[in-house]
Design a protein around this motif. Structure first.
Motif: not given
Length: 297
Positions: A105-106, A131-138, A220-224, A246-248
């Motif tokens: 998630g975001l 671990e996404h590299r779109d700058r949505s990971a903390s 599979m994923g959570h939120s974002f 809890d898909a956003w």
């Protein structure tokens, strides 16, 4: 402090012991970074990895949520362990374990959903937590070719003056592409292709050859990450279905709703959801009789 040192995530309930390892492919930001959870052979005295692997991630979480303090997070959670075997020996499977590609998630990162991912692995799945590299990971990083160097990528808020939809829509498309690339990576490994792991050589990826069934793959994923999973179905026909926690749904453009070809299992929590978000899920369920929406009260 003695009590904090005993912090650990709950044990898994499935019949398999679980191992995990980190995989980084490529020396640029366009490469892949993931934690792989898998059934493993039990080993006495196996190392248990930290839930929050580096202090940089605690600092990143604090930047995402200003009410948190990075130093306090590091003290409170820095010693928490995941009850899995770090680089544990892969447990062979003649039929291959089904594969789950997991999208966070975001403001999260690859290890934050360790309870969910290791639980799935204990029931006989291989789970690749990206671990996404779109700058949505903390926080995340990659390793340029220079030995020992790391380049960190912090979380980015929506730039001032830019509409959130367009910013998040671009991110969700990158995230979905990374899910597709992760699937292609495991197809390469399954075919016996040599895949260099930038991070370490303590786990030989070649042992996975024949051990993962790349014809049975769920995203599979959570939120974002939940809406990322839905979009990944559009981009890659090899995904059999999606599970969205809890898909956003906000970042997905309307024109793509008729293009989602496979079933989606939406699992929602009552207080997170809004009528507008659920209405978007219902647009998908009306097009595919196998798509289900479940809400936990």
């Amino acid at each position: 402090m003695r009590g904090l040192q005993l912090l650990a995530l709950p044990p898994q309930k499935g019949p398999h012991h679980v191992g995990c390892t980190d995989v980084m492919v490529g020396h640029t930001q366009r490469g892949l970074f993931l934690r792989l959870f898998y059934p493993c052979v039990p080993q006495a005295g196996a190392e248990r990895p930290l839930w929050i692997p580096r202090s940089e991630y605690s600092s990143g979480l604090a930047r995402v949520s200003p009410r948190c303090c990075g130093a306090l997070l590091s003290i409170a959670l820095g010693s928490c362990r995941v009850p899995v075997s770090w680089n544990g020996p892969f447990k062979p499977c003649s039929t291959g374990y089904p594969l789950v590609i997991f999208s966070h998630g975001l403001g999260a990162f690859r290890t934050l959903y360790s309870s969910v991912c290791s639980e799935l692995a204990s029931w006989g799945f291989a789970v690749a937590a990206l671990e996404h590299r779109d700058r949505s990971a903390s926080m995340t990083y990659f390793c340029p070719s220079e030995a020992g160097r790391e380049e960190w990528i912090p979380y980015q808020r929506v730039p001032h003056g830019q509409k959130e939809f367009y910013f998040r829509n671009k991110q969700v498309h990158q995230r979905a592409r990374e899910c597709v690339e992760a699937l292609r990576l495991f197809k390469d490994i399954s075919r016996g292709k040599s895949v260099p792991n930038v991070l370490h050589r303590d786990f030989d990826l070649s042992v996975l050859k024949g051990g993962i069934d790349v014809t049975k793959v769920t995203v599979m994923g959570h939120s974002f990450g939940g809406v990322t999973a839905v979009l990944a179905l559009v981009k890659e026909p090899s995904f059999r279905c999606a599970v969205a926690l809890d898909a956003w749904m906000f970042p997905l453009e309307n024109v793509l709703y008729p293009e989602v070809p496979k079933p989606v299992l939406f699992i929602n929590t009552e207080k997170f959801q809004t009528p507008e978000n659920v209405a978007k899920m219902k647009r998908l369920s009306s097009r595919n009789s196998q798509t289900k929406i479940i809400t936990i009260l």
